[in-house]
Scaffold this motif. Structure first.
Motif, PDB file in Angstrom:
ATOM      1  N   SER A 156      -2.576  13.862   1.636  1.00 13.45           N
ATOM      2  CA  SER A 156      -1.137  13.567   1.654  1.00 13.45           C
ATOM      3  C   SER A 156      -0.617  13.462   3.082  1.00 13.45           C
ATOM      4  N   VAL A 176       2.343   2.116  -3.405  1.00 17.60           N
ATOM      5  CA  VAL A 176       1.338   2.704  -4.296  1.00 17.60           C
ATOM      6  C   VAL A 176       1.173   4.195  -3.997  1.00 17.60           C
ATOM      7  N   GLU A 177       1.046   4.546  -2.722  1.00 20.52           N
ATOM      8  CA  GLU A 177       0.794   5.942  -2.350  1.00 20.52           C
ATOM      9  C   GLU A 177       1.987   6.840  -2.649  1.00 20.52           C
ATOM     10  N   THR A 183       5.545  14.957  -8.461  1.00 17.47           N
ATOM     11  CA  THR A 183       4.316  15.724  -8.618  1.00 17.47           C
ATOM     12  C   THR A 183       4.471  17.056  -7.904  1.00 17.47           C
ATOM     13  N   ASP A 238     -10.636  10.023   3.345  1.00 17.94           N
ATOM     14  CA  ASP A 238     -10.642  10.816   2.116  1.00 17.94           C
ATOM     15  C   ASP A 238     -11.730  11.881   2.105  1.00 17.94           C
ATOM     16  N   THR A 297       4.315   6.279  -4.928  1.00 16.41           N
ATOM     17  CA  THR A 297       4.439   6.342  -6.386  1.00 16.41           C
ATOM     18  C   THR A 297       3.482   7.373  -6.969  1.00 16.41           C
ATOM     19  N   ARG A 298       2.302   7.511  -6.376  1.00 16.18           N
ATOM     20  CA  ARG A 298       1.340   8.503  -6.851  1.00 16.18           C
ATOM     21  C   ARG A 298       1.843   9.926  -6.694  1.00 16.18           C
ATOM     22  N   ARG A 299       2.792  10.138  -5.783  1.00 13.86           N
ATOM     23  CA  ARG A 299       3.230  11.494  -5.465  1.00 13.86           C
ATOM     24  C   ARG A 299       4.620  11.822  -5.992  1.00 13.86           C
ATOM     25  N   VAL A 324      -1.641  10.072   4.370  1.00  7.23           N
ATOM     26  CA  VAL A 324      -0.851   9.013   3.746  1.00  7.23           C
ATOM     27  C   VAL A 324       0.497   8.886   4.431  1.00  7.23           C
ATOM     28  N   SER A 331      11.536  13.903  -4.100  1.00  6.81           N
ATOM     29  CA  SER A 331      11.317  12.839  -5.090  1.00  6.81           C
ATOM     30  C   SER A 331      12.536  11.940  -5.278  1.00  6.81           C
ATOM     31  N   ASP A 385       0.814  -1.210   0.000  1.00  7.82           N
ATOM     32  CA  ASP A 385       0.000   0.000   0.000  1.00  7.82           C
ATOM     33  C   ASP A 385       0.849   1.263   0.000  1.00  7.82           C
TER      34      ASP A 385
END
Length: 313
Positions: free
Chosen positions: A153, A92-93, A100, A146, A95-97, A156, A107, A89
């Motif tokens: 963020s 995934v979170e 960005t 959410d 990687t989404r950021r 997360v 990063s 999990d």
């Protein structure tokens, strides 16, 4: 803006540079690091006794040594299964950021983080499958917080940090425990080595994200965030008490055993010990007002997801 806070924080940037450098210097190939024996001794502890869920309770007094060793084997597999599930999990979170808006500065560290966590997931899964023949399925907590997108963020990264801090308490204890087989100690030692960097990073980032959150939030929204964090802490801790584990260890009435254990005074003390460092951090930064982990409106202290865990098969 988050990017302004991060970009202007010289201390955070210095820490990032150090952690990026350490990630490169400390890199190892996990596929060549471990010496996986054909089997591990069945008549030994696979988890430090004081970390097992029955330790110091009346239920432990009802079990013979063979059953306690068997339980430690199952609880060990459940613990590494929790790692597999949690790491999946968090990858995934993050990687989404990565790359960005708002997360340009960290990063580069995200790249190290994702790569290291992917390798952790591999060796935890390898242990489970080699020595347990399974990865225990986990029950997700109800609701992901959410309802308020601006807090996404922060929530997360606070979840990631709290998960890592809980796991690291177990890792650091088992890495030093001479009662355990060297393979078990090595898995925990190597994970602790990497997690110390991840926790240092997480604490700094969470602190910055919380400052950004406070500038936008109402008092009611901050209380909702606090309640969510308390539920998550309870859920994470109580995930260690898996009725499937008690069943596999040959203990009758596994769901009743779980309920008895969660009601035990020893379990509340165990929880305080396991979560001492992250809760101290949350209180020191003002994220939580105190060390009381029972969410309001939930006097029993049952976290989101507990009902699902009770119903797991």
């Amino acid at each position: 803006m988050i990017s302004d806070l991060i970009g202007k924080d010289e201390r955070f940037q210095e820490i990032l540079e150090r952690l990026n450098r350490k990630s490169v210097e400390d890199y190892y190939n996990p596929y060549q690091t471990f010496n996986w024996p054909e089997s591990l001794p069945a008549d030994q502890w696979w988890m430090s006794p004081e970390l097992t869920t029955t330790h110091g309770t009346e239920i432990a007094d009802e079990l013979d040594q063979e059953t306690l060793h068997r339980l430690s084997r199952c609880e060990s597999i459940n613990f590494y299964s929790l790692n597999v599930d949690g790491i999946r999990d968090l990858i995934v979170e993050v990687t989404r950021r990565i790359h960005t808006r708002g997360f340009e500065v960290p990063s580069e560290f995200f790249h190290h983080f994702i790569g290291e966590e992917n390798e952790h997931m591999w060796f935890f899964a390898e242990f489970c499958q080699r020595y347990g023949g399974k990865i225990y399925p986990q029950v997700a907590p109800a609701g992901e917080g959410d309802e308020w997108p601006e807090a996404a963020s922060f929530l997360v990264f606070v979840r990631i940090l709290l998960f890592e801090e809980l796991v690291d308490h177990f890792n650091s204890t088992m890495a030093a425990d001479e009662q355990l087989h060297e393979t078990i100690r090595a898995v925990n030692r190597i994970h602790h080595q990497d997690e110390s960097r991840h926790i240092a990073f997480g604490r700094e980032l969470v602190s910055i994200l919380f400052e950004d959150l406070k500038s936008k939030a109402t008092e009611e929204q901050l209380r909702e965030v606090q309640e969510y964090i308390k539920r998550y802490l309870n859920y994470s801790f109580e995930s260690l008490f898996n009725p499937q584990v008690y069943r596999d260890a040959g203990i009758p009435e596994p769901h009743a055993v779980r309920r008895r254990l969660l009601a035990s005074p020893r379990t509340r003390e165990f929880q305080r010990r396991v979560l001492r460092k992250p809760v101290n951090f949350l209180v020191k930064t003002g994220i939580l007002p105190d060390r009381e982990l029972t969410p309001s409106g939930n006097p029993a202290g049952n976290p989101a997801g507990t009902a699902g865990a009770e119903g797991a098969t």
